[in-house]
Design a protein around this motif. Structure first.
Motif, mmCIF file in Angstrom:
data_model
loop_
_atom_site.group_PDB
_atom_site.id
_atom_site.type_symbol
_atom_site.label_atom_id
_atom_site.label_comp_id
_atom_site.label_asym_id
_atom_site.label_seq_id
_atom_site.Cartn_x
_atom_site.Cartn_y
_atom_site.Cartn_z
ATOM 1 N N PRO A 113 4.082 10.099 -82.749
ATOM 2 C CA PRO A 113 4.087 8.710 -83.206
ATOM 3 C C PRO A 113 3.836 8.657 -84.716
ATOM 4 O O PRO A 113 2.977 9.375 -85.233
ATOM 5 N N HIS A 114 4.599 7.822 -85.400
ATOM 6 C CA HIS A 114 4.514 7.748 -86.863
ATOM 7 C C HIS A 114 3.142 7.242 -87.300
ATOM 8 O O HIS A 114 2.599 6.297 -86.732
ATOM 9 N N GLY A 115 2.584 7.896 -88.339
ATOM 10 C CA GLY A 115 1.241 7.555 -88.795
ATOM 11 C C GLY A 115 1.112 6.120 -89.271
ATOM 12 O O GLY A 115 0.142 5.422 -88.939
ATOM 13 N N GLY A 116 2.076 5.647 -90.068
ATOM 14 C CA GLY A 116 2.023 4.274 -90.549
ATOM 15 C C GLY A 116 2.124 3.263 -89.422
ATOM 16 O O GLY A 116 1.469 2.215 -89.442
ATOM 17 N N TYR A 117 2.955 3.578 -88.412
ATOM 18 C CA TYR A 117 3.088 2.701 -87.245
ATOM 19 C C TYR A 117 1.771 2.624 -86.481
ATOM 20 O O TYR A 117 1.312 1.536 -86.105
ATOM 21 N N MET A 118 1.126 3.769 -86.226
ATOM 22 C CA MET A 118 -0.153 3.759 -85.512
ATOM 23 C C MET A 118 -1.221 3.015 -86.314
ATOM 24 O O MET A 118 -2.048 2.285 -85.748
ATOM 25 N N MET A 119 -1.198 3.197 -87.628
ATOM 26 C CA MET A 119 -2.160 2.526 -88.493
ATOM 27 C C MET A 119 -1.948 1.008 -88.432
ATOM 28 O O MET A 119 -2.922 0.238 -88.407
ATOM 29 N N ALA A 120 -0.686 0.566 -88.390
ATOM 30 C CA ALA A 120 -0.383 -0.861 -88.294
ATOM 31 C C ALA A 120 -0.835 -1.423 -86.949
ATOM 32 O O ALA A 120 -1.365 -2.540 -86.868
ATOM 33 N N LEU A 121 -0.624 -0.662 -85.884
ATOM 34 C CA LEU A 121 -1.054 -1.094 -84.557
ATOM 35 C C LEU A 121 -2.571 -1.275 -84.508
ATOM 36 O O LEU A 121 -3.083 -2.293 -84.006
ATOM 37 N N LEU A 122 -3.300 -0.298 -85.028
ATOM 38 C CA LEU A 122 -4.753 -0.384 -85.058
ATOM 39 C C LEU A 122 -5.214 -1.550 -85.930
ATOM 40 O O LEU A 122 -6.177 -2.258 -85.601
ATOM 41 N N THR A 123 -4.508 -1.778 -87.030
ATOM 42 C CA THR A 123 -4.857 -2.878 -87.928
ATOM 43 C C THR A 123 -4.636 -4.221 -87.255
ATOM 44 O O THR A 123 -5.402 -5.168 -87.471
ATOM 45 N N HIS A 134 -4.486 -11.371 -92.808
ATOM 46 C CA HIS A 134 -3.897 -10.334 -93.660
ATOM 47 C C HIS A 134 -4.796 -9.111 -93.818
ATOM 48 O O HIS A 134 -6.012 -9.237 -94.026
ATOM 49 N N PRO A 135 -4.197 -7.906 -93.780
ATOM 50 C CA PRO A 135 -4.955 -6.678 -94.071
ATOM 51 C C PRO A 135 -4.990 -6.441 -95.578
ATOM 52 O O PRO A 135 -4.037 -5.919 -96.165
ATOM 53 N N LEU A 136 -6.062 -6.815 -96.229
ATOM 54 C CA LEU A 136 -6.159 -6.653 -97.681
ATOM 55 C C LEU A 136 -6.258 -5.180 -98.052
ATOM 56 O O LEU A 136 -5.712 -4.749 -99.068
ATOM 57 N N ALA A 137 -6.954 -4.407 -97.230
ATOM 58 C CA ALA A 137 -7.087 -2.960 -97.457
ATOM 59 C C ALA A 137 -7.369 -2.287 -96.119
ATOM 60 O O ALA A 137 -8.063 -2.841 -95.266
ATOM 61 N N VAL A 138 -6.801 -1.098 -95.952
ATOM 62 C CA VAL A 138 -7.022 -0.304 -94.747
ATOM 63 C C VAL A 138 -7.186 1.151 -95.171
ATOM 64 O O VAL A 138 -6.338 1.690 -95.885
ATOM 65 N N SER A 139 -8.260 1.775 -94.732
ATOM 66 C CA SER A 139 -8.474 3.199 -94.988
ATOM 67 C C SER A 139 -8.574 3.902 -93.648
ATOM 68 O O SER A 139 -9.460 3.585 -92.853
ATOM 69 N N ALA A 140 -7.647 4.834 -93.397
ATOM 70 C CA ALA A 140 -7.567 5.477 -92.087
ATOM 71 C C ALA A 140 -7.662 6.991 -92.218
ATOM 72 O O ALA A 140 -7.018 7.600 -93.082
ATOM 73 N N HIS A 141 -8.451 7.603 -91.324
ATOM 74 C CA HIS A 141 -8.541 9.057 -91.216
ATOM 75 C C HIS A 141 -7.852 9.470 -89.915
ATOM 76 O O HIS A 141 -8.199 8.973 -88.836
ATOM 77 N N PHE A 142 -6.889 10.382 -90.033
ATOM 78 C CA PHE A 142 -6.115 10.843 -88.889
ATOM 79 C C PHE A 142 -6.765 12.129 -88.358
ATOM 80 O O PHE A 142 -6.662 13.192 -88.976
#
Length: 345
Positions: A113-123, A134-142
């Motif tokens: 699964p694409h990292g940006g897609y998973m990050m958007a889903l979690l967001t 709106h997501p002003l900022a998102v910091s994700a650790h994979f």
């Protein structure tokens, strides 16, 4: 191959979805590929798709008479076996602060699964918990790569303020945390920047990038049309170039990019280090996304660059995304590993 009745007719039609030209130098020598789609219509309204096969026949110009005709371009979101971005990021609340969802394999690169897609889903889950748009900022650790399928999204608001809410969010599969993120949620007005350090960098017009679409064989690139600036295709010919990639992106479901889908856009262009002679999958270890403005309708232009590549394989990648007005709408920085460095480890 076709039959008529009083209210419905079945027709075979061809539509180019993720079209890869035969003359793309240095690509996979892929011939013209189109999807041959057997569809049902009520009048001019597409009602269902019953069969999809690949065809080497190029799409012909003009219309065909009778039931054998070419309708308007059938995009991924209109074909019922493929889910739009909004559908692929649907979350359902199961208990306080916890949501369930399904990672769609049509939003994957290969089996991952694409990292940006998973990050958007979690967001999306975090925004729902924060009750802000709106997501002003998102910091994700994979932490690990999940499989396509069911996941649990756990959210915990850390602080609720007047202007923004901070949420801790985790994507969990099989009891293991796969992504750990912090989301700053708020709301931006649709206004131009008061000040910008630089204007949008140069990029070839969209129509001049038609012959440089990324090859599509299902998965993520069936949902997003990516066209590279010709100056960013040296790696496809086995040549080296500067650590920079430029290209246009457009969702194939007919919708425009929004503050959530822009998270996919910042992580979508080919890795910059492919132009430095590196190959293979380059996993993201950490990615920080910032929403800078609300995007205007239309395709977006992306620019990525690498500042330094360590001999151990660690490299940074900075991304900048501009909308159709030339306004900076999103940017990111990620830490990733070169595919070359992963070999033998």
């Amino acid at each position: 191959m076709s039959s008529r009745c009083s209210t419905r007719r079945r027709s075979r039609c061809m539509a180019s979805v993720g079209f890869c030209p035969a003359g793309w130098n240095g690509a996979r020598k892929t011939p013209n590929r189109n999807l041959l789609i057997t569809s049902s219509f009520d009048g001019d309204q597409l009602t269902c798709v019953t069969h999809v096969t690949a065809s080497d026949d190029p799409l012909q110009d003009g219309e065909r008479g009778g039931p054998e005709r070419v309708p308007e371009l059938v995009r991924a979101g209109n074909v019922r076996c493929m889910r739009s971005f909004a559908e692929a990021t649907t979350v359902v609340g199961t208990r306080d602060g916890v949501y369930s969802s399904t990672l769609d394999d049509e939003w994957s690169i290969g089996k991952n699964p694409h990292g940006g897609y998973m990050m958007a889903l979690l967001t999306r889950a975090a925004l729902t918990a924060a009750e802000r748009p709106h997501p002003l900022a998102v910091s994700a650790h994979f932490l690990r790569s999940p499989d396509a399928g069911e996941v649990e999204l756990r959210t915990e608001p850390v602080k609720r303020g007047r202007l923004f809410t901070t949420v801790h969010a985790r994507l969990v599969q099989g009891g293991k945390v796969c992504i750990d993120a912090t989301v700053t949620a708020g709301e931006l007005t649709d206004a131009p920047h008061e000040w910008e350090a630089t204007q949008q960098p140069p990029i070839k017009p969209l129509h001049e990038c038609d012959d440089h679409r990324l090859p599509t064989e299902g998965g993520l690139l069936g949902n997003i049309d990516v066209r590279l600036d010709p100056h960013s295709t040296a790696f496809l010919r086995g040549e080296t170039s500067e650590g920079e990639v430029r290209g246009w992106m457009e969702l194939t479901d007919g919708t425009d990019f929004n503050p959530l889908s822009l998270i996919v856009a910042v992580d979508l262009l080919p890795p910059t280090i492919l132009g430095l002679g590196h190959t293979g999958w380059c996993p993201t270890v950490e990615l920080t996304y910032q929403l800078r403005a609300l995007p205007a309708p239309g395709p977006v232009a992306g620019y990525t660059r690498c500042d330094a590549l360590h001999p151990d394989g660690w490299f940074n990648e900075d991304a900048f995304v501009y909308d159709s007005r030339g306004r900076l709408v999103a940017q990111s920085r990620q830490l990733a590993l070169s595919g070359n460095a992963l070999e033998g480890r």
